[in-house]
Design an enzyme around this catalytic site. Structure first.
Site, PDB file in Angstrom:
ATOM      1  N   SER A 139       0.866  -1.183   0.000  1.00  0.00           N
ATOM      2  CA  SER A 139       0.000   0.000   0.000  1.00  0.00           C
ATOM      3  C   SER A 139       0.896   1.225   0.000  1.00  0.00           C
ATOM      4  CB  SER A 139      -0.854  -0.015   1.278  1.00  0.00           C
ATOM      5  OG  SER A 139      -1.508   1.227   1.472  1.00  0.00           O
ATOM      6  N   TYR A 152      -2.355  -1.602  10.437  1.00  0.00           N
ATOM      7  CA  TYR A 152      -2.307  -1.694   8.974  1.00  0.00           C
ATOM      8  C   TYR A 152      -0.960  -1.185   8.462  1.00  0.00           C
ATOM      9  CZ  TYR A 152      -3.999  -1.125   4.121  1.00  0.00           C
ATOM     10  OH  TYR A 152      -4.174  -1.209   2.750  1.00  0.00           O
TER      11      TYR A 152
HETATM   12  P1  NAD Z   1     -11.541  -5.997  -0.381  1.00  0.00           P
HETATM   13  O1  NAD Z   1     -12.177  -6.015   0.979  1.00  0.00           O
HETATM   14  O2  NAD Z   1     -12.417  -5.848  -1.573  1.00  0.00           O
HETATM   15  O3  NAD Z   1     -10.634  -7.293  -0.581  1.00  0.00           O
HETATM   16  C1  NAD Z   1     -10.002  -7.953   0.472  1.00  0.00           C
HETATM   17  C2  NAD Z   1      -9.981  -9.419   0.125  1.00  0.00           C
HETATM   18  O4  NAD Z   1      -9.358 -10.134   1.193  1.00  0.00           O
HETATM   19  C3  NAD Z   1     -11.394  -9.994  -0.042  1.00  0.00           C
HETATM   20  O5  NAD Z   1     -11.413 -10.900  -1.109  1.00  0.00           O
HETATM   21  C4  NAD Z   1     -11.627 -10.695   1.288  1.00  0.00           C
HETATM   22  O6  NAD Z   1     -12.541 -11.763   1.169  1.00  0.00           O
HETATM   23  C5  NAD Z   1     -10.222 -11.198   1.568  1.00  0.00           C
HETATM   24  N1  NAD Z   1     -10.002 -11.569   2.962  1.00  0.00           N
HETATM   25  C6  NAD Z   1     -10.247 -10.856   4.076  1.00  0.00           C
HETATM   26  N2  NAD Z   1      -9.959 -11.598   5.167  1.00  0.00           N
HETATM   27  C7  NAD Z   1      -9.502 -12.792   4.705  1.00  0.00           C
HETATM   28  C8  NAD Z   1      -9.060 -13.978   5.345  1.00  0.00           C
HETATM   29  N3  NAD Z   1      -9.024 -14.106   6.688  1.00  0.00           N
HETATM   30  N4  NAD Z   1      -8.683 -15.013   4.562  1.00  0.00           N
HETATM   31  C9  NAD Z   1      -8.743 -14.941   3.217  1.00  0.00           C
HETATM   32  N5  NAD Z   1      -9.154 -13.823   2.564  1.00  0.00           N
HETATM   33  C10 NAD Z   1      -9.527 -12.778   3.310  1.00  0.00           C
HETATM   34  O7  NAD Z   1     -10.456  -4.840  -0.321  1.00  0.00           O
HETATM   35  P2  NAD Z   1      -9.407  -4.355  -1.422  1.00  0.00           P
HETATM   36  O8  NAD Z   1      -9.495  -2.893  -1.370  1.00  0.00           O
HETATM   37  O9  NAD Z   1      -9.553  -5.066  -2.707  1.00  0.00           O
HETATM   38  O10 NAD Z   1      -8.024  -4.794  -0.730  1.00  0.00           O
HETATM   39  C11 NAD Z   1      -7.161  -5.781  -1.262  1.00  0.00           C
HETATM   40  C12 NAD Z   1      -5.725  -5.503  -0.826  1.00  0.00           C
HETATM   41  O11 NAD Z   1      -5.318  -4.239  -1.346  1.00  0.00           O
HETATM   42  C13 NAD Z   1      -5.559  -5.427   0.698  1.00  0.00           C
HETATM   43  O12 NAD Z   1      -4.332  -6.027   1.083  1.00  0.00           O
HETATM   44  C14 NAD Z   1      -5.522  -3.926   0.942  1.00  0.00           C
HETATM   45  O13 NAD Z   1      -4.788  -3.607   2.114  1.00  0.00           O
HETATM   46  C15 NAD Z   1      -4.795  -3.452  -0.310  1.00  0.00           C
HETATM   47  N6  NAD Z   1      -4.994  -2.024  -0.616  1.00  0.00           N
HETATM   48  C16 NAD Z   1      -6.250  -1.522  -0.898  1.00  0.00           C
HETATM   49  C17 NAD Z   1      -6.376  -0.165  -1.183  1.00  0.00           C
HETATM   50  C18 NAD Z   1      -7.726   0.475  -1.535  1.00  0.00           C
HETATM   51  O14 NAD Z   1      -7.816   1.696  -1.612  1.00  0.00           O
HETATM   52  N7  NAD Z   1      -8.784  -0.283  -1.805  1.00  0.00           N
HETATM   53  C19 NAD Z   1      -5.265   0.666  -1.170  1.00  0.00           C
HETATM   54  C20 NAD Z   1      -4.006   0.111  -0.871  1.00  0.00           C
HETATM   55  C21 NAD Z   1      -3.890  -1.240  -0.601  1.00  0.00           C
END
Ligand code: NAD
Length: 257
Positions: A139, A152
């Site tokens: 991130s 986080y």
């Molecule tokens: P999201 O909630 O749509 O996706 C998260 C995924 O992780 C989902 O598929 C969820 O089912 C899965 N998950 C959660 N707990 C779990 C567990 N115990 N076991 C297996 N799977 C699990 O969110 P996102 O925004 O797509 O985030 C995905 C990644 O990207 C994360 O690591 C997040 O930190 C990172 N990220 C997101 C953003 C943003 O702005 N959306 C920015 C930077 C980084």
């Protein structure tokens, strides 16, 4: 196609960025393994849709990334792992002194320790195959901090450190390890926060996006899951064979500030 014959395992990929990465990997020719902790018909239906649309093999394997043994079992059940994308992640926001201990433990387990366990299980398979790519979704918060997100930010900085160590331990082999550092991405998780924030601040949708969510993103635009998928495909491509141990920001200029 670039990734034909390769199998990509993407943790946390039944929604958001992980799902976007799975689609782009499959469009580039890879067989994909989708994952989350649930085991619903709709999870398997996503895999079926990817197979149908791309002509590649897509499977869904349930495994809880908060448990080390299940992280390792995911890789073993998949049977082969050429490309490992550590993407599963959760968030909790609170000041340090009020941060619930169980939330701290869950964030460190899912956002950081899972990548250690899956990498440990996948590296022997990559070595056997003579090729491998580890792509960790960190991130902008793996490189910078904000208040109230201690777990986080600690986890994401940890992911960047793990990425560098993985790269050094595989440096003389045809295996690379890199981290993608997204800024704000319009995933369902982020989209669902917009109506409440509009109510809370009495703002329009446009104002919430530009003046609340994207204050630190100079482009004033969200990154998309397709752009992150494209970045992951690039890191798995021959052009990226000498890129290892580094981070690629997809953050509209956030880390240039
Ligand atoms: P999201 O909630 O749509 O996706 C998260 C995924 O992780 C989902 O598929 C969820 O089912 C899965 N998950 C959660 N707990 C779990 C567990 N115990 N076991 C297996 N799977 C699990 O969110 P996102 O925004 O797509 O985030 C995905 C990644 O990207 C994360 O690591 C997040 O930190 C990172 N990220 C997101 C953003 C943003 O702005 N959306 C920015 C930077 C980084």
């Amino acid at each position: 196609m670039t990734l034909s014959g390769k199998t990509a395992i993407i943790t946390g990929s039944n929604s958001g960025i992980g799902l976007g990465i799975a689609w782009e990997m499959a469009r580039a020719g890879a067989d994909v393994v989708l994952n989350s902790f649930t085991d619903r018909d709709e999870d398997h239906a996503i895999a079926a849709e990817i197979s149908k649309e791309t002509g590649t093999k897509a499977r869904y394997i349930q495994a809880d990334m908060s448990k080390g043994s299940q992280c390792r079992a995911l890789i073993e059940k998949a049977g082969t792992c050429d490309i490992l994308v550590n993407n599963a992640g959760i968030q909790h926001v609170a000041p340090i002194e009020a941060f619930p201990e169980d939330k701290w433990d869950a964030i460190i387990a899912i956002n950081l320790s899972s990548a250690f366990h899956t990498t440990a299980a996948a590296l022997p398979m990559m070595r056997k195959a003579g090729w491998g790519r580890v792509i960790n979704v960190a991130s902008a918060h793996g490189l910078t901090a904000s208040p109230y997100k201690s777990a986080y930010i600690a986890a994401k900085h940890g992911v960047v450190g793990l990425t560098k160590t993985t790269a050094l331990e595989t440096a003389e082999e045809p295996i690379t390890a890199n981290a993608i550092c997204p800024g704000y991405v319009l995933t369902p998780l982020v989209e669902s926060q917009i109506p409440d924030t509009m109510k809370e601040y009495g703002m329009s949708r446009e104002d919430v996006i530009k003046n609340v969510m994207l204050t630190r993103q100079p482009s004033k635009e969200f990154a998309t899951v397709e752009q992150l998928g494209g970045t992951a495909v690039f890191l798995a491509s021959p052009a990226a064979a000498q890129i290892t141990g580094t981070t690629i920001s997809v953050d509209g200029g956030w880390t240039a500030l």
